[in-house]
Design an enzyme around this catalytic site. Sequence first.
Site, mmCIF file in Angstrom:
data_model
loop_
_atom_site.group_PDB
_atom_site.id
_atom_site.type_symbol
_atom_site.label_atom_id
_atom_site.label_comp_id
_atom_site.label_asym_id
_atom_site.label_seq_id
_atom_site.Cartn_x
_atom_site.Cartn_y
_atom_site.Cartn_z
ATOM 1 N N HIS A 167 0.836 -1.198 0.000
ATOM 2 C CA HIS A 167 0.000 0.000 0.000
ATOM 3 C C HIS A 167 0.875 1.254 0.000
ATOM 4 O O HIS A 167 0.436 2.335 0.371
ATOM 5 C CB HIS A 167 -0.948 -0.016 1.198
ATOM 6 N N ASP A 194 -3.881 -2.756 12.097
ATOM 7 C CA ASP A 194 -4.447 -2.438 10.783
ATOM 8 C C ASP A 194 -4.650 -3.759 10.061
ATOM 9 O O ASP A 194 -3.679 -4.429 9.698
ATOM 10 C CB ASP A 194 -3.485 -1.527 10.018
ATOM 11 N N MET A 195 -5.900 -4.161 9.884
ATOM 12 C CA MET A 195 -6.126 -5.484 9.313
ATOM 13 C C MET A 195 -7.313 -5.506 8.358
ATOM 14 O O MET A 195 -8.332 -4.866 8.590
ATOM 15 C CB MET A 195 -6.368 -6.511 10.427
ATOM 16 N N TRP A 220 -16.166 -17.705 9.550
ATOM 17 C CA TRP A 220 -17.485 -17.042 9.564
ATOM 18 C C TRP A 220 -17.476 -15.759 10.393
ATOM 19 O O TRP A 220 -18.259 -14.846 10.140
ATOM 20 C CB TRP A 220 -18.554 -18.006 10.098
ATOM 21 N N LYS A 221 -16.587 -15.664 11.377
ATOM 22 C CA LYS A 221 -16.533 -14.463 12.218
ATOM 23 C C LYS A 221 -16.027 -13.274 11.407
ATOM 24 O O LYS A 221 -16.566 -12.165 11.490
ATOM 25 C CB LYS A 221 -15.642 -14.703 13.441
#
Length: 340
Positions: A50, A179-180, A231-232
């Site tokens: 980035h 940061d994810m 799924w979370k």
Amino acid sequence: MPSPRPLTISAEKMQKTLKNILLKLRFPKKRAEECAAIFTQNSIDGIYTHGINRFPRFVQYIQKGYVIPDAKPTRTHRFAGVEQWNGNLGAGPSNAIFATERAMKLAEKYGIGCVALAHTNHWMRGGAYGWQAAKAGFTFIGWTNTTANMPAWGATNPKLGNNPLVFAAPYGNEAIVLDMAMSQYSFGAMELAVLKNEKLSVVGGYDKEGNLTNEPDLILESWRSLPVGFWKGAGLSFLLDVLAAILSNGLATHEISQKPAEMACSQVFIAIDMSKLANASSISSTIDAIIEDYKTSIPIKEQGKISYPSERVLATRHKNSQEGIPVLESVWQEVSSFLE
């Protein structure tokens, strides 16, 4: 096949080069400086996906009219410490810097400030704005939605964005920043792995046949990245999109996905003025105690090191500031070509 060897570029040279390219593309001087600084700082910190690696695509989006060089955000609504703004398809980094500053100004007045930004562009590395706020003494929470690039849990076609989420807190002279993306790997990280002819360290998505794989090119081909926490992560991605769209009165992931590229995103920037808390004087010691206990973790591997979020960034920042920023030769050649 071995990974291509990088060049080493000084931060000063990189920032000057990027600024000159943006000025050539008719960016106002301030915005050219802001964006060049963001791309350079992301690269210094080791977030090349980035930073410098993303710059050619940024230029392409400018050339195609997806990013408008001289566009400024305009406020559309306000109530107390919450404001809604239209980014007017301006440069994502400049809009995000502005929104973070505005959230901090609101927090100084109300204790907490929230700026929701519609119709903006890719902010590049969301953590940059976490650092911006935390270094100024504010706790920060921010997120963005994206184009659809991840399937709902149990589905095969992409309907969710990987919707990056940022948390940041002041710590000493620096900050703790998480940061994810909601995908196991950001698409930038997978694209970098392809450029370097590397496999992912763990499975990151599915191939076209529905098999889990650590081959980044197969995941980029299938467009089926794996949500963090299965799924979370998928559920969290869904709610981040809902909140970004309704708080900003902007576009949701399914609407962004109808655009010719990832553009007109919705973002949220929340700042909390830590100086107004009753325990303001003891916050630093509280964090010290948490980190001290955290560091007593027993590593799985002998000589392994346990790091808190952003600790490794600080080490990379120091190294790249001293030795120069490693850049793939093919990337630097492409960047340099924009000045020809």
